[in-house]
Design a protein around this motif. Sequence first.
Motif, short mmCIF file in Angstrom:
data_model
loop_
_atom_site.label_atom_id
_atom_site.label_comp_id
_atom_site.label_asym_id
_atom_site.label_seq_id
_atom_site.Cartn_x
_atom_site.Cartn_y
_atom_site.Cartn_z
N MET A 46 0.93 -1.06 -0.28
CA MET A 46 -0.07 0.05 -0.09
C MET A 46 0.82 1.37 0.02
N ALA A 47 2.00 1.21 0.40
CA ALA A 47 3.06 2.26 0.47
C ALA A 47 4.00 2.52 -0.74
N GLY A 48 3.50 1.59 -1.70
CA GLY A 48 4.10 1.44 -2.92
C GLY A 48 5.85 1.14 -2.94
N VAL A 49 6.22 0.28 -2.14
CA VAL A 49 7.34 -0.03 -1.74
C VAL A 49 7.61 -1.15 -3.03
N ASP A 50 9.09 -1.12 -3.48
CA ASP A 50 9.11 -1.98 -4.62
C ASP A 50 9.24 -3.48 -4.01
N ARG A 51 9.18 -4.48 -5.00
CA ARG A 51 8.80 -5.73 -4.85
C ARG A 51 10.17 -6.41 -3.99
N GLU A 52 11.28 -6.20 -4.49
CA GLU A 52 12.45 -6.69 -4.06
C GLU A 52 12.75 -6.31 -2.58
N THR A 53 12.65 -5.00 -2.26
CA THR A 53 12.50 -4.40 -0.82
C THR A 53 11.55 -5.08 -0.06
N THR A 54 10.27 -5.31 -0.58
CA THR A 54 9.18 -5.87 0.36
C THR A 54 9.64 -7.42 0.64
N GLU A 55 9.96 -8.10 -0.51
CA GLU A 55 10.09 -9.53 -0.14
C GLU A 55 11.43 -9.74 1.04
N ARG A 56 12.46 -8.75 0.71
CA ARG A 56 13.53 -9.03 1.89
C ARG A 56 12.92 -8.30 3.37
N ARG A 57 12.26 -7.48 3.15
CA ARG A 57 11.80 -6.91 4.46
C ARG A 57 10.86 -8.07 5.18
N VAL A 58 9.89 -8.59 4.59
CA VAL A 58 9.11 -9.31 5.35
C VAL A 58 9.58 -10.65 5.43
N ALA A 59 10.54 -11.36 4.85
CA ALA A 59 11.55 -12.30 5.11
C ALA A 59 12.16 -12.04 6.43
N GLU A 60 12.56 -11.04 6.58
CA GLU A 60 13.58 -10.57 8.01
C GLU A 60 12.57 -10.31 8.91
N THR A 61 11.35 -9.80 8.72
CA THR A 61 10.19 -9.85 9.80
C THR A 61 9.81 -11.02 10.32
N LEU A 62 9.30 -11.85 9.43
CA LEU A 62 8.98 -13.35 9.72
C LEU A 62 9.99 -13.91 10.58
N GLU A 63 11.25 -13.90 10.06
CA GLU A 63 12.50 -14.59 10.89
C GLU A 63 12.43 -13.85 12.45
N ILE A 64 12.33 -12.80 12.47
CA ILE A 64 12.31 -12.20 13.87
C ILE A 64 11.24 -12.58 14.75
N MET A 65 9.98 -12.81 14.04
CA MET A 65 8.83 -13.26 14.84
C MET A 65 8.50 -14.68 14.92
N ARG A 66 9.69 -15.47 14.13
CA ARG A 66 9.72 -17.01 14.15
C ARG A 66 8.24 -17.39 13.70
N LEU A 67 8.39 -17.02 12.20
CA LEU A 67 7.15 -17.25 11.62
C LEU A 67 7.46 -17.85 10.23
N SER A 68 8.77 -17.97 9.86
CA SER A 68 9.19 -18.45 8.47
C SER A 68 8.53 -19.45 8.11
N ASP A 69 8.49 -20.61 9.08
CA ASP A 69 7.95 -21.94 8.65
C ASP A 69 6.43 -21.93 8.44
N HIS A 70 5.76 -20.49 8.68
CA HIS A 70 4.29 -20.33 8.54
C HIS A 70 4.14 -19.77 7.29
N ALA A 71 4.82 -19.23 6.53
CA ALA A 71 4.86 -18.13 5.60
C ALA A 71 3.42 -18.26 4.46
N ARG A 72 3.35 -19.62 4.34
CA ARG A 72 2.50 -19.70 3.42
C ARG A 72 1.17 -20.30 3.72
N LYS A 73 0.83 -20.31 5.20
CA LYS A 73 -0.36 -20.77 6.04
C LYS A 73 -1.32 -19.29 5.45
N SER A 74 -2.81 -19.81 5.88
CA SER A 74 -3.62 -18.76 6.14
C SER A 74 -3.92 -18.65 7.48
#
Length: 384
Positions: free
Chosen positions: A133-161
């Motif tokens: 929604m903030a218009g951040v580019d795809r590469e930066t978004t993917e990297r930041r999301v991956a980092e955040t999921l790692e911080i919150m111990r959610l990497s193994d749940h990335a594809r879950k609903s």
Amino acid sequence: MGEPTALRAKRGNDSVVQASQSDHFSERGVIGSSIAVREAEKQYGSFRAVDRISLDIEPGEFITLLGPSGSGKTTLLNLLAGFQSLDGGEILVDGKPVHNVPTHKRGFGMVFQSYALFPNMTVTQNVAFPMRMAGVDRETTERRVAETLEIMRLSDHARKSPSEMSGGQQQRVAIARAIVMRPKVVLMDEPLSALDRRLRESIQIEIRDLHQTIGSTILFVTHDQGEALTMSDRIAVLDAGKIVQIGRPLEIYRHPTNRFVASFVGESNLIDAEIMQKRGTTMTLKNRAGYVFNAESRDAIDVGRATVLVRPERILVSNEPTATSAPVRVTSAIFLGEILRIEAQMEGGDALLIRCTDTASRPLPAVGDRLHVSWGAEDCWVLS
């Protein structure tokens, strides 16, 4: 309370996000904003929900608003978020007034008691939504999301609903979504109250570690004193729309300013006693049973009567009398695993709650048993 602020940010319309985008996507955690609340007021008819509150929050500080229902803590958070308008006073973020800035332009991260996740999106898509929604580019978004999921111990749940996850996991997704933009301020409104005790304690540690990692200023609202003591740099205790004490957790717990704080934060014994003598910061007092003891005090009063706080875990228990002990009669004794919880009564009528570590040599006392208790000056505190 609606969707989190980050989810309502419109592409190209959030000047706060755009202005600080270089900070958001740096490799290091950002340092949060300073917040200054000046004589804030909010009134509903004749009821003052926030009564001329002033509060200074340092950049990167974790501060908790603690109080019972109706104390004003959530109302104050809503004023900071922009969900409600001030009736008086002002709020400054990094020295600039924000009370006329719309909620979605304040750039705050928000975490609510209800998770408010999109059920038709995966974990990754939910967390990425504010960046898209903030218009951040795809590469930066993917990297930041991956980092955040790692911080919150959610990497193994990335594809879950969300429907495939537990309540604790969903709340961690909500937190991840609130911090993915690395906001300078994160507001949390009782985010753990719907979780069971063990899960709550686990996520408390995760939030504390998260704060140290990203460096945002966090304002956390709770009525749970255990949460406040565990996570906070400072705690602001509210009652009837006012801050009645603010300080570091150890100070709030050991040296409360009045009966309300002493009773609300932790378990307490409040003993009425006569002041016999004062030397420096130490008072000598006598309770109704004639038990003479010392206590720490910062009060200028040195005559008359005082209320003394003695925490249950600071009381020493013995089966035999000593030169400094007083007799008590057991009225209740409960085994709680590593802790024995004993209720007793002193000869003058004062009730005592005692918490002591279970040991092999200490049998569980029976109702009616006679024990002997004592405490030192460093174990109790004279209330103002």
